[in-house]
Design an enzyme around this catalytic site. Sequence first.
Site, PDB file in Angstrom:
ATOM      1  N   TYR A   1      43.262  26.518  34.642  1.00  0.00           N
ATOM      2  CA  TYR A   1      43.260  28.098  34.559  1.00  0.00           C
ATOM      3  C   TYR A   1      42.851  28.623  35.960  1.00  0.00           C
ATOM      4  CZ  TYR A   1      41.442  32.878  33.701  1.00  0.00           C
ATOM      5  OH  TYR A   1      41.371  34.194  33.926  1.00  0.00           O
TER       6      TYR A   1
ATOM      7  N   LYS B   1      48.769  34.835  34.035  1.00  0.00           N
ATOM      8  CA  LYS B   1      48.711  34.534  32.464  1.00  0.00           C
ATOM      9  C   LYS B   1      49.878  34.551  31.974  1.00  0.00           C
ATOM     10  CE  LYS B   1      43.813  36.441  31.842  1.00  0.00           C
ATOM     11  NZ  LYS B   1      43.272  36.865  33.218  1.00  0.00           N
TER      12      LYS B   1
ATOM     13  N   SER C   1      45.339  37.118  37.425  1.00  0.00           N
ATOM     14  CA  SER C   1      45.714  37.427  36.040  1.00  0.00           C
ATOM     15  C   SER C   1      47.299  37.735  35.762  1.00  0.00           C
ATOM     16  CB  SER C   1      45.084  38.685  35.316  1.00  0.00           C
ATOM     17  OG  SER C   1      43.850  38.486  35.046  1.00  0.00           O
TER      18      SER C   1
ATOM     19  N   TYR D   1      44.861  45.558  31.601  1.00  0.00           N
ATOM     20  CA  TYR D   1      43.514  45.455  31.058  1.00  0.00           C
ATOM     21  C   TYR D   1      43.320  46.541  30.048  1.00  0.00           C
ATOM     22  CZ  TYR D   1      43.517  42.821  35.539  1.00  0.00           C
ATOM     23  OH  TYR D   1      43.885  42.043  36.631  1.00  0.00           O
TER      24      TYR D   1
ATOM     25  N   VAL E   1      43.293  40.593  39.792  1.00  0.00           N
ATOM     26  CA  VAL E   1      42.431  41.429  40.599  1.00  0.00           C
ATOM     27  C   VAL E   1      42.597  40.868  42.062  1.00  0.00           C
ATOM     28  CG1 VAL E   1      40.659  41.493  38.733  1.00  0.00           C
ATOM     29  CG2 VAL E   1      40.542  39.173  40.251  1.00  0.00           C
TER      30      VAL E   1
END
Length: 306
Positions: A190, A65, A62, A242, A260
Amino acid sequence: MDQQLIQSALSYGRRFVRYGKPASYIPELASKDPSKLGVAVCDMEGNLLTAGDTEEKFTMQSISKLIALIIALEQNSYDDVFTKVGLEPTGDSFSSTVRLDHLTNNKPFNPMINAGAIAVTSTIRGASLEERRDVCLAFARKLMGNSGLDVDYEVFLSEARTGYKNRAIIYLMRSNGIIEGSCEEHLELYFLLCSLACTCRDLSMFAATLANDGISPSTGERLIPLRTVKLVRSLMVTCGMYDYSGEFAATVGMPSKSGVGGGIISCPIGRYGICVYGPALDEKGNSTGGLKMLEYLSENMDLNMF
Ligand code: GLN
């Protein structure tokens, strides 16, 4: 910041490694050694301090992102991107679908949850998937000052084969008019971004550029426009950890983003670029040892921005 402090942060973090375990929903990540732990800190002159397993490669997950968002904002207008994704935290887990099917507002809440990042990734342009991948790879290499940076194809394939939840997310957004074009191609891009393999050193360089208002501390080159850096750092504070983002802001107080794969980057503004790594995760998906190292560094170096 000195070597002794980094070393103490590492020793402190080690005590919490046993409370976590590696992510298993991406099968390839389940086999990672949970005892690994590392920390790298880059200052605003580009000097680097490291301790622990900092040569270990891990996938960004992540953390990528942020890169997707920076590229999307470089290629598109802010309005184009933010008609597809919002700027509000959810308080839900990163792969939640519960808020995606609202009657009047079904755009994903923010670019740091999976749905939002997938929507952002769908706006990354290029004549073909290969060209879009190459644009992302070239920019990631520049951000980390590492021309050898590449995709971990084992992790990529593992996620591409099993990413049912992300498929559900993208097809739901497709039916709601958020996504245009090929869902499978957007997802592939992605997953490729999530599978970029890097070290704590690489990511501390990226974090240092964010802390230094978008200018690389090692080359002096502007890599990210200031407006984008400000937006990205604000999202890191509100949504970067998160559904632990609120508590993390209250207790640690540094713009941060976790993945993660076990990495977390932090960019205390004008101070340092920090990357911690430890694949043992808590139930929300944050590295247990990594969180504690950041807590330690924030407290002992007065890095809490609030
Ligand atoms: N590739 C992962 C996923 O989409 C990234 C999630 C994460 O790091 N939180 O599920």
